[in-house]
Design a protein around this motif. Structure first.
Motif, PDB file in Angstrom:
ATOM      1  N   PHE A   3       3.125   3.464  -5.985  1.00  0.00           N
ATOM      2  CA  PHE A   3       3.073   2.674  -4.724  1.00  0.00           C
ATOM      3  C   PHE A   3       2.311   3.112  -3.777  1.00  0.00           C
ATOM      4  O   PHE A   3       1.652   2.227  -2.901  1.00  0.00           O
ATOM      5  CB  PHE A   3       4.417   3.161  -4.088  1.00  0.00           C
ATOM      6  CG  PHE A   3       5.887   2.640  -4.505  1.00  0.00           C
ATOM      7  CD1 PHE A   3       6.329   1.493  -3.961  1.00  0.00           C
ATOM      8  CD2 PHE A   3       6.363   3.041  -5.721  1.00  0.00           C
ATOM      9  CE1 PHE A   3       7.333   0.912  -4.276  1.00  0.00           C
ATOM     10  CE2 PHE A   3       7.403   2.353  -6.293  1.00  0.00           C
ATOM     11  CZ  PHE A   3       7.945   1.200  -5.368  1.00  0.00           C
ATOM     12  N   ASP A  52       0.184  -2.363   2.649  1.00  0.00           N
ATOM     13  CA  ASP A  52       1.076  -2.034   3.060  1.00  0.00           C
ATOM     14  C   ASP A  52       2.263  -3.021   3.314  1.00  0.00           C
ATOM     15  O   ASP A  52       3.479  -2.591   3.853  1.00  0.00           O
ATOM     16  CB  ASP A  52       0.638  -1.931   4.487  1.00  0.00           C
ATOM     17  CG  ASP A  52      -0.415  -0.810   5.065  1.00  0.00           C
ATOM     18  OD1 ASP A  52      -0.285  -0.066   4.199  1.00  0.00           O
ATOM     19  OD2 ASP A  52      -1.211  -0.763   5.882  1.00  0.00           O
ATOM     20  N   GLN A  53       2.103  -4.324   2.948  1.00  0.00           N
ATOM     21  CA  GLN A  53       2.929  -5.169   2.835  1.00  0.00           C
ATOM     22  C   GLN A  53       3.112  -5.706   1.542  1.00  0.00           C
ATOM     23  O   GLN A  53       2.020  -6.259   0.998  1.00  0.00           O
ATOM     24  CB  GLN A  53       3.002  -6.052   3.965  1.00  0.00           C
ATOM     25  CG  GLN A  53       3.045  -5.629   5.343  1.00  0.00           C
ATOM     26  CD  GLN A  53       3.001  -6.715   6.246  1.00  0.00           C
ATOM     27  OE1 GLN A  53       2.107  -7.747   6.280  1.00  0.00           O
ATOM     28  NE2 GLN A  53       3.941  -6.577   7.464  1.00  0.00           N
ATOM     29  N   CYS A  83       8.639  -5.802   1.355  1.00  0.00           N
ATOM     30  CA  CYS A  83       8.389  -4.468   2.261  1.00  0.00           C
ATOM     31  C   CYS A  83       7.252  -5.234   3.232  1.00  0.00           C
ATOM     32  O   CYS A  83       6.165  -5.768   3.183  1.00  0.00           O
ATOM     33  CB  CYS A  83       7.553  -3.750   1.109  1.00  0.00           C
ATOM     34  SG  CYS A  83       6.814  -2.183   2.230  1.00  0.00           S
ATOM     35  N   LYS A  90       5.099  -0.225   4.618  1.00  0.00           N
ATOM     36  CA  LYS A  90       5.231   0.757   3.334  1.00  0.00           C
ATOM     37  C   LYS A  90       5.464   2.245   3.940  1.00  0.00           C
ATOM     38  O   LYS A  90       6.191   3.019   3.200  1.00  0.00           O
ATOM     39  CB  LYS A  90       3.784   0.766   2.525  1.00  0.00           C
ATOM     40  CG  LYS A  90       3.867   1.599   1.248  1.00  0.00           C
ATOM     41  CD  LYS A  90       2.436   1.156   0.389  1.00  0.00           C
ATOM     42  CE  LYS A  90       1.496   1.954   1.016  1.00  0.00           C
ATOM     43  NZ  LYS A  90       0.397   1.775  -0.013  1.00  0.00           N
ATOM     44  N   ILE A  94       9.273   2.909   3.693  1.00  0.00           N
ATOM     45  CA  ILE A  94      10.076   2.596   2.273  1.00  0.00           C
ATOM     46  C   ILE A  94      10.495   3.853   1.471  1.00  0.00           C
ATOM     47  O   ILE A  94       9.810   4.836   1.578  1.00  0.00           O
ATOM     48  CB  ILE A  94       9.432   1.709   1.712  1.00  0.00           C
ATOM     49  CG1 ILE A  94       8.061   2.270   0.908  1.00  0.00           C
ATOM     50  CG2 ILE A  94       8.992   0.132   2.250  1.00  0.00           C
ATOM     51  CD1 ILE A  94       7.384   1.476  -0.206  1.00  0.00           C
ATOM     52  N   PRO A 101      10.575   4.717  -2.037  1.00  0.00           N
ATOM     53  CA  PRO A 101      10.170   4.358  -3.504  1.00  0.00           C
ATOM     54  C   PRO A 101      11.267   4.743  -4.682  1.00  0.00           C
ATOM     55  O   PRO A 101      11.283   4.159  -5.468  1.00  0.00           O
ATOM     56  CB  PRO A 101       8.848   5.357  -3.908  1.00  0.00           C
ATOM     57  CG  PRO A 101       8.279   5.391  -2.344  1.00  0.00           C
ATOM     58  CD  PRO A 101       9.345   5.833  -1.451  1.00  0.00           C
TER      59      PRO A 101
END
Length: 311
Positions: A110, A115-116, A132, A135, A138, A140
């Motif tokens: 990840f 970032d997206q 996403c 980031k 989130i 993971p």
């Protein structure tokens, strides 16, 4: 309350269908495909499935599930394998940029992702997907667990859509995209019948509580066709302007659907540029009733079924 009444009504007309949905379709893998489809068709559509002389759109989709088993369809529904077909047929520039492909969620780094991004499985629809937009917020571990659930899902058994049965399951990551609105992607689903585009489903507000579904003809005139079944998407309140890419969208849909009784080809139009989404052979799995039965019959009249069964 209204939704509960609908469920009760469906359960009365197809008790075994209600039982399947209550305990999960994966618990009924032993049920013969034709019997299963007849049970679920009665539950969702409300009348018996006629496979001898199918006439409606939803009936003909069930016939195609059972008797049009062209092995190339498996490649077309595989979200990874179909990319080669699109690149060879139309060009790589019509593909959403691919960031990575993995067999196991634990293979995903990840920290190396942008970032997206969008993560999803290549063999199903929805289960395991992660869109996403930031980031930094989130989880993971949670995303990996959802992807494991997605990989375990045998999508074939839900609607007995056989092309998904033999797809080698993987995870793919694509670039996060938005259209000129800056907030969403409108989904243009071109419904092709025997190689000819006839209708376009426009989905807006995807993956939100306010998703809408409208039907336009190929001249971009809004129709009065509506559905209120599985999808329960409402129609939007305004007509949308014709996308700049409509002509190319229709041209490419003709190319991709050549020789196929029926296929839905999804597109995204982003700042005047066209991007391929996916190919789907069973819109709503053939269990999504039209509000007016004459529309179901109209779309059904556009499908010329193969003369010979291919099992």
């Amino acid at each position: 309350m209204l939704l509960n009444k609908r469920r009760i009504k469906k359960a009365i007309r197809s008790p075994f269908g209600a039982l399947i949905l209550t305990f999960g379709y994966d618990k009924f893998k032993w049920v013969d495909d034709e019997i299963y489809l007849k049970i679920m068709f009665k539950y969702y559509i409300g009348h018996k499935l006629n496979l001898k002389t199918p006439s409606s759109y939803n009936e003909k989709l069930q016939w195609i599930k059972l008797y049009d088993r062209n092995p190339v369809y498996t490649k077309y529904v595989d979200k990874i394998a179909v990319r080669d077909f699109i690149a060879d047929t139309l060009g790589k520039e019509y593909l959403i940029p691919l960031i990575g492909v993995w067999h196991d969620p634990d293979e995903i780094d990840f920290s190396a992702l942008p970032d997206q991004f969008v993560l999803k499985c290549n063999h199903n629809s929805g289960t395991g997907m992660c869109i996403c937009k930031d980031k930094s917020i989130i989880n993971p571990i949670e995303i990996k667990e959802n992807l494991r659930k997605g990989l375990k899902e045998d999508y074939f058994y839900q609607g007995r859509e056989w092309p998904y049965k033999n797809v080698e399951r993987k995870i793919l990551c694509e670039k996060f995209m938005v259209d000129e609105s800056g907030t969403e992607l409108k989904d243009y689903k071109v419904m092709c019948f025997n190689g000819e585009p006839k209708l376009i489903e426009l989905h807006m507000g995807r993956f939100t509580d306010h998703q809408t579904q409208d039907f336009y003809d190929i001249n971009w005139k809004r129709t009065n066709i509506t559905q209120g079944g599985i999808s329960v998407y409402g129609a939007s309140t305004t007509d949308m302007p014709k996308p700049d890419t409509l002509d190319k969208m229709l041209e490419f849909s003709r190319i991709l659907s050549k020789g196929i009784p029926h296929v839905r080809i999804d597109w995204y139009s982003i700042n005047g540029k066209l991007f391929f989404g996916e190919m789907t052979f069973f819109d709503g799995s053939g269990f999504d009733p039209y509000d007016k039965y004459e529309d179901d019959l109209l779309l059904g009249s556009w499908i010329n079924l193969p003369k010979e069964k291919q099992i």
